[in-house]
Motif scaffolding. Structure first.
Motif, PDB file in Angstrom:
ATOM      1  N   UNK A 169      -3.085  27.375 -12.085  1.00  0.00           N
ATOM      2  CA  UNK A 169      -2.817  26.824 -13.192  1.00  0.00           C
ATOM      3  C   UNK A 169      -2.321  25.471 -11.258  1.00  0.00           C
ATOM      4  N   UNK A 170      -3.233  24.820 -11.224  1.00  0.00           N
ATOM      5  CA  UNK A 170      -2.460  24.042 -10.142  1.00  0.00           C
ATOM      6  C   UNK A 170      -2.003  22.903 -10.957  1.00  0.00           C
ATOM      7  N   UNK A 171      -0.905  22.217 -10.832  1.00  0.00           N
ATOM      8  CA  UNK A 171       0.066  21.268 -11.328  1.00  0.00           C
ATOM      9  C   UNK A 171      -0.364  19.802 -10.908  1.00  0.00           C
ATOM     10  N   UNK A 172      -0.240  18.359 -11.518  1.00  0.00           N
ATOM     11  CA  UNK A 172      -0.869  17.781 -11.245  1.00  0.00           C
ATOM     12  C   UNK A 172       0.259  16.845 -11.024  1.00  0.00           C
ATOM     13  N   UNK A 173       0.170  16.420  -9.546  1.00  0.00           N
ATOM     14  CA  UNK A 173       1.422  15.083  -9.509  1.00  0.00           C
ATOM     15  C   UNK A 173       1.261  13.866  -9.105  1.00  0.00           C
ATOM     16  N   UNK A 174       2.029  13.028 -10.281  1.00  0.00           N
ATOM     17  CA  UNK A 174       1.412  12.004 -10.458  1.00  0.00           C
ATOM     18  C   UNK A 174       1.546  10.733  -8.719  1.00  0.00           C
ATOM     19  N   UNK A 175       1.233   9.268  -8.514  1.00  0.00           N
ATOM     20  CA  UNK A 175       0.975   8.594  -7.740  1.00  0.00           C
ATOM     21  C   UNK A 175       0.785   7.348  -8.308  1.00  0.00           C
ATOM     22  N   UNK A 176       1.378   6.803  -9.000  1.00  0.00           N
ATOM     23  CA  UNK A 176       1.505   5.258  -9.589  1.00  0.00           C
ATOM     24  C   UNK A 176       1.918   4.667  -8.306  1.00  0.00           C
ATOM     25  N   UNK A 177       2.752   4.650  -7.742  1.00  0.00           N
ATOM     26  CA  UNK A 177       2.986   3.976  -7.061  1.00  0.00           C
ATOM     27  C   UNK A 177       3.772   4.163  -5.762  1.00  0.00           C
ATOM     28  N   UNK A 178       3.149   3.773  -4.619  1.00  0.00           N
ATOM     29  CA  UNK A 178       3.349   4.210  -2.761  1.00  0.00           C
ATOM     30  C   UNK A 178       4.767   3.404  -2.615  1.00  0.00           C
ATOM     31  N   UNK A 179       5.430   4.069  -2.290  1.00  0.00           N
ATOM     32  CA  UNK A 179       6.996   3.579  -1.684  1.00  0.00           C
ATOM     33  C   UNK A 179       6.615   3.130  -0.627  1.00  0.00           C
ATOM     34  N   UNK A 180       6.872   1.371  -0.201  1.00  0.00           N
ATOM     35  CA  UNK A 180       6.276   0.677   0.485  1.00  0.00           C
ATOM     36  C   UNK A 180       6.725   1.273   2.240  1.00  0.00           C
ATOM     37  N   UNK A 186      -3.018  -1.267  -5.380  1.00  0.00           N
ATOM     38  CA  UNK A 186      -3.164  -0.113  -4.632  1.00  0.00           C
ATOM     39  C   UNK A 186      -2.924  -0.259  -3.278  1.00  0.00           C
ATOM     40  N   UNK A 187      -2.588   0.815  -2.084  1.00  0.00           N
ATOM     41  CA  UNK A 187      -2.577  -0.096  -1.051  1.00  0.00           C
ATOM     42  C   UNK A 187      -3.787   0.375   0.031  1.00  0.00           C
ATOM     43  N   UNK A 188      -4.551   1.329  -0.044  1.00  0.00           N
ATOM     44  CA  UNK A 188      -5.805   1.556   0.184  1.00  0.00           C
ATOM     45  C   UNK A 188      -6.502   0.832   0.265  1.00  0.00           C
ATOM     46  N   UNK A 189      -6.609   0.110  -1.268  1.00  0.00           N
ATOM     47  CA  UNK A 189      -7.737  -1.086  -1.473  1.00  0.00           C
ATOM     48  C   UNK A 189      -7.594  -1.842  -0.848  1.00  0.00           C
ATOM     49  N   UNK A 190      -5.444  -2.449  -0.889  1.00  0.00           N
ATOM     50  CA  UNK A 190      -5.212  -3.573  -0.203  1.00  0.00           C
ATOM     51  C   UNK A 190      -5.638  -4.040   1.167  1.00  0.00           C
ATOM     52  N   UNK A 191      -5.580  -2.556   2.006  1.00  0.00           N
ATOM     53  CA  UNK A 191      -5.639  -2.730   2.800  1.00  0.00           C
ATOM     54  C   UNK A 191      -6.959  -2.784   3.622  1.00  0.00           C
ATOM     55  N   UNK A 209       3.870 -14.153   5.392  1.00  0.00           N
ATOM     56  CA  UNK A 209       3.007 -14.761   4.685  1.00  0.00           C
ATOM     57  C   UNK A 209       1.845 -13.709   3.555  1.00  0.00           C
ATOM     58  N   UNK A 210       0.916 -12.948   4.995  1.00  0.00           N
ATOM     59  CA  UNK A 210       0.423 -12.010   4.140  1.00  0.00           C
ATOM     60  C   UNK A 210       0.832 -10.557   4.112  1.00  0.00           C
ATOM     61  N   UNK A 211       2.195 -10.395   4.531  1.00  0.00           N
ATOM     62  CA  UNK A 211       2.736  -8.849   3.893  1.00  0.00           C
ATOM     63  C   UNK A 211       2.902  -9.235   3.270  1.00  0.00           C
ATOM     64  N   UNK A 212       3.526 -10.611   2.489  1.00  0.00           N
ATOM     65  CA  UNK A 212       4.142 -11.062   1.410  1.00  0.00           C
ATOM     66  C   UNK A 212       2.651 -11.077   0.296  1.00  0.00           C
ATOM     67  N   UNK A 213       1.490 -11.341   0.833  1.00  0.00           N
ATOM     68  CA  UNK A 213       0.783 -10.881   0.218  1.00  0.00           C
ATOM     69  C   UNK A 213      -0.145  -9.288  -0.428  1.00  0.00           C
ATOM     70  N   UNK A 214       0.388  -9.171   0.488  1.00  0.00           N
ATOM     71  CA  UNK A 214      -0.109  -6.922   0.526  1.00  0.00           C
ATOM     72  C   UNK A 214       0.722  -6.826  -0.044  1.00  0.00           C
ATOM     73  N   UNK A 215       1.517  -6.754  -0.341  1.00  0.00           N
ATOM     74  CA  UNK A 215       3.154  -6.718  -1.332  1.00  0.00           C
ATOM     75  C   UNK A 215       2.599  -5.972  -2.553  1.00  0.00           C
ATOM     76  N   UNK A 216       2.386  -7.976  -2.871  1.00  0.00           N
ATOM     77  CA  UNK A 216       2.030  -7.725  -4.131  1.00  0.00           C
ATOM     78  C   UNK A 216       0.096  -7.593  -4.334  1.00  0.00           C
ATOM     79  N   UNK A 217      -0.560  -7.150  -3.520  1.00  0.00           N
ATOM     80  CA  UNK A 217      -1.953  -6.802  -3.959  1.00  0.00           C
ATOM     81  C   UNK A 217      -1.522  -5.315  -4.240  1.00  0.00           C
ATOM     82  N   UNK A 218      -0.576  -4.664  -4.084  1.00  0.00           N
ATOM     83  CA  UNK A 218      -0.100  -3.042  -3.750  1.00  0.00           C
ATOM     84  C   UNK A 218      -0.117  -2.645  -4.985  1.00  0.00           C
TER      85      UNK A 218
END
Length: 546
Positions: free
Chosen positions: A215-226, A46-51, A33-42
């Motif tokens: 000039x440094x390029x920006x790498x997007x992180x709009x989601x994090x792989x589980x 995002x994962x860091x705020x969820x954890x 149940x917690x795992x499912x909740x964390x997936x939804x929260x991610x």
């Protein structure tokens, strides 16, 4: 690969990743149940705020972050993250607004990462080595609407429009604070500790590339792989509910990734604004830290302290030293493990690729300088210049990688080269008969001298072995006769003489004649960025003074 083969590989990767993450304690499958909740929260914050929210409940009084201001418990850190997130929204920022941060490593950086997730804003991590022009150009390109900055970067922040929200994250009292700026200290002293309203979607973040060639390029992180954490945990043993000293900058992908995995394991993060070799040893002793995250140049400075200074500190808690960010030379590899024991893990990857391989201590003893083997969900392939797959061992080719943390593209719309689903790493590599991988050099660093292909990294590693050499870089420069010739830049070891002929003889005795540097230039220090990577464009390529 066939469609069926792809499906089978994906299923195998998922099963392997879950096994790794469960075994390390990163996920608890006994509480679905917690795992499912964390997936939804991610998906929302995002994962860091969820954890963080779960750690504040599970271990509220344990240490979460330590820096020069002291230590915050998980409950305190969680509350202050909420205060900062509410300050973003209270100042008029909206979910999707871009907030930039340029700060040394201290509590404000992980706090901003989590607060951005909680409030739905997008965080752009800026490089502390930026000049004013670079900083302003990147901030404009990324659409920054608010800026968090340490006092020392006030002049950079002043290059941005006056109507931006400004929050000063660290004050030294050496520069006046603008009247229209707030301080993080004021926000956490009187802020709102309740969680901000849940955003509709995770705002994401931008991590910049090293920018060693422009000039440094920006790498997007709009989601994090589980299963992204499995790329690290499969081959690197990190503590659980322990302590990690991270001196590799968190604004860079390595520091960020190891901090994020450590967060999930409930580890205290020990941060220092500026790297100091002896203070790092003292921090390991004081916090009884089991892990250290650094870049190669930092390891070099730690070894340089000598056995007498190193011996002053009780480092018996230290079990894992993760190094990444730039090439680990065979010489440094051996010297470090001789001084600190077999605790070294060489992580190879990039902002775009993620974690591609990890070399473990025994592998580094057997083959110093190797980048090791791919962890679960990472797949490596070599291709020749015509895009044909290379399957033979000990044969150099262009290295391409496919991992469980796929690249989302650069913020300017560009992307990397792909072949058969594998993404270019930009490096030349080969794999030996034991399955260990080695980097031969950057694919764009290869020079042709007198009709022969030469990779400067091979010459650099050999020169690094010489007792006269403390640090070295080798590049190609124009030559009227040979087209291109090698130029070696040497930082002398303490007390060593300037003897270019001895260095040339050392190369000639071990490599082909055409790999001997024609030029040997002695300099005080090599130009490196904050992550330890050599900035080759700053090395002089023109004619040398007679």
């Amino acid at each position: 690969m066939s469609k069926l083969g792809t499906i089978i590989e994906s299923l195998s990767d998922a099963v392997g990743a879950v096994k790794v993450m469960s075994g390390s304690g990163a996920i608890d499958l006994s509480n679905p149940k917690r795992v499912i909740g964390m997936v939804k929260s991610n998906k929302l914050i995002g994962p860091t705020a969820t954890v963080l929210a779960h750690k504040a409940i599970d271990i509220p009084d344990a240490p979460a972050v330590s820096d020069e201001h002291g230590t915050l418990t998980w409950a305190e850190f969680d509350a202050q993250v909420n205060m900062l997130g509410n300050a973003f929204l209270g100042a008029g920022l909206r979910p999707g607004s871009v907030v930039g941060i340029i700060a040394r490593d201290h509590r404000a950086v992980p706090m901003a990462l989590c607060a951005a997730g909680r409030s739905g804003v997008r965080l752009a991590m800026m490089n502390t080595g930026f000049g004013a022009t670079q900083f302003a150009e990147v901030a404009t390109r990324e659409g920054v609407e608010a800026i968090l900055y340490d006092e020392e970067f006030s002049e950079l922040a002043d290059t941005l429009p006056d109507d931006l929200l400004r929050i000063v994250t660290w004050t030294d009292g050496e520069q006046p604070i603008r009247a229209d700026a707030r301080t993080l200290d004021d926000i956490v002293a009187a802020g709102d500790p309740t969680p901000p309203p849940m955003p509709e979607a995770f705002g994401g973040m931008v991590i910049l590339t090293s920018g060693t060639t422009g000039l440094p390029k920006g790498a997007s992180r709009n989601k994090f792989a589980p299963f992204a954490s499995a790329l690290i945990l499969d081959r690197i043993p990190l503590p659980r509910n322990g302590s990690m000293v991270i001196v590799s900058p968190i604004f860079h992908s390595t520091g960020f990734a190891l901090w994020g995995v450590g967060l999930g394991l409930g580890n205290e993060t020990v941060l220092m604004r500026r790297f100091d070799a002896e203070k790092t040893l003292a921090a390991i002793e004081r916090h009884r830290s089991q892990a250290l995250v650094a870049v190669p140049t930092m390891l070099h400075r730690m070894i340089a302290l000598g056995p007498e200074v190193i011996g002053k500190y009780d480092l018996s808690s230290l079990e894992t030293v993760v190094v990444a960010g730039s090439a680990l030379s065979p010489t440094l590899c051996e010297e470090f493990q001789d001084a600190f024991g077999d605790v070294l893990y060489n992580l190879y990857g990039s902002t775009e690729v993620g974690v591609a391989t990890v070399a473990q201590p025994a592998e580094l003893r057997r083959a110093p300088g190797t980048i090791g083997k791919p962890p679960v969900t990472s797949h490596m392939a070599l291709f020749d210049d015509d895009g044909r797959r290379i399957t033979a061992t000990n044969t150099k080719g262009r290295l391409f990688v496919r991992t469980g943390a796929p690249f989302e593209g650069y913020t300017d719309g560009r992307n990397k080269d792909f072949i058969d689903g594998y993404m270019s790493s930009g490096d030349m590599a080969y794999v030996d008969d034991d399955g260990l991988w080695f980097i031969a050099g950057r694919d764009d660093d290869m020079i042709v001298s007198g009709g022969e292909n030469v990779y400067p990294l091979e010459v650099e590693n050999l020169l690094a072995e010489h007792p006269h050499v403390d640090d070295v870089a080798v590049i190609g420069v124009d030559d009227d006769e040979y087209g291109t010739r090698l130029r070696a830049f040497i930082v002398l070891a303490e007390g060593a003489p300037e003897d270019p002929d001895a260095l040339r003889a050392h190369v000639k005795a071990n490599l082909a004649r055409y790999k001997v540097p024609r030029d040997v230039v002695y300099i005080e220090e090599l130009p490196r960025n904050p992550t330890g990577k050599l900035v080759r464009r700053l090395l002089p390529t023109g004619p040398l003074e007679a």
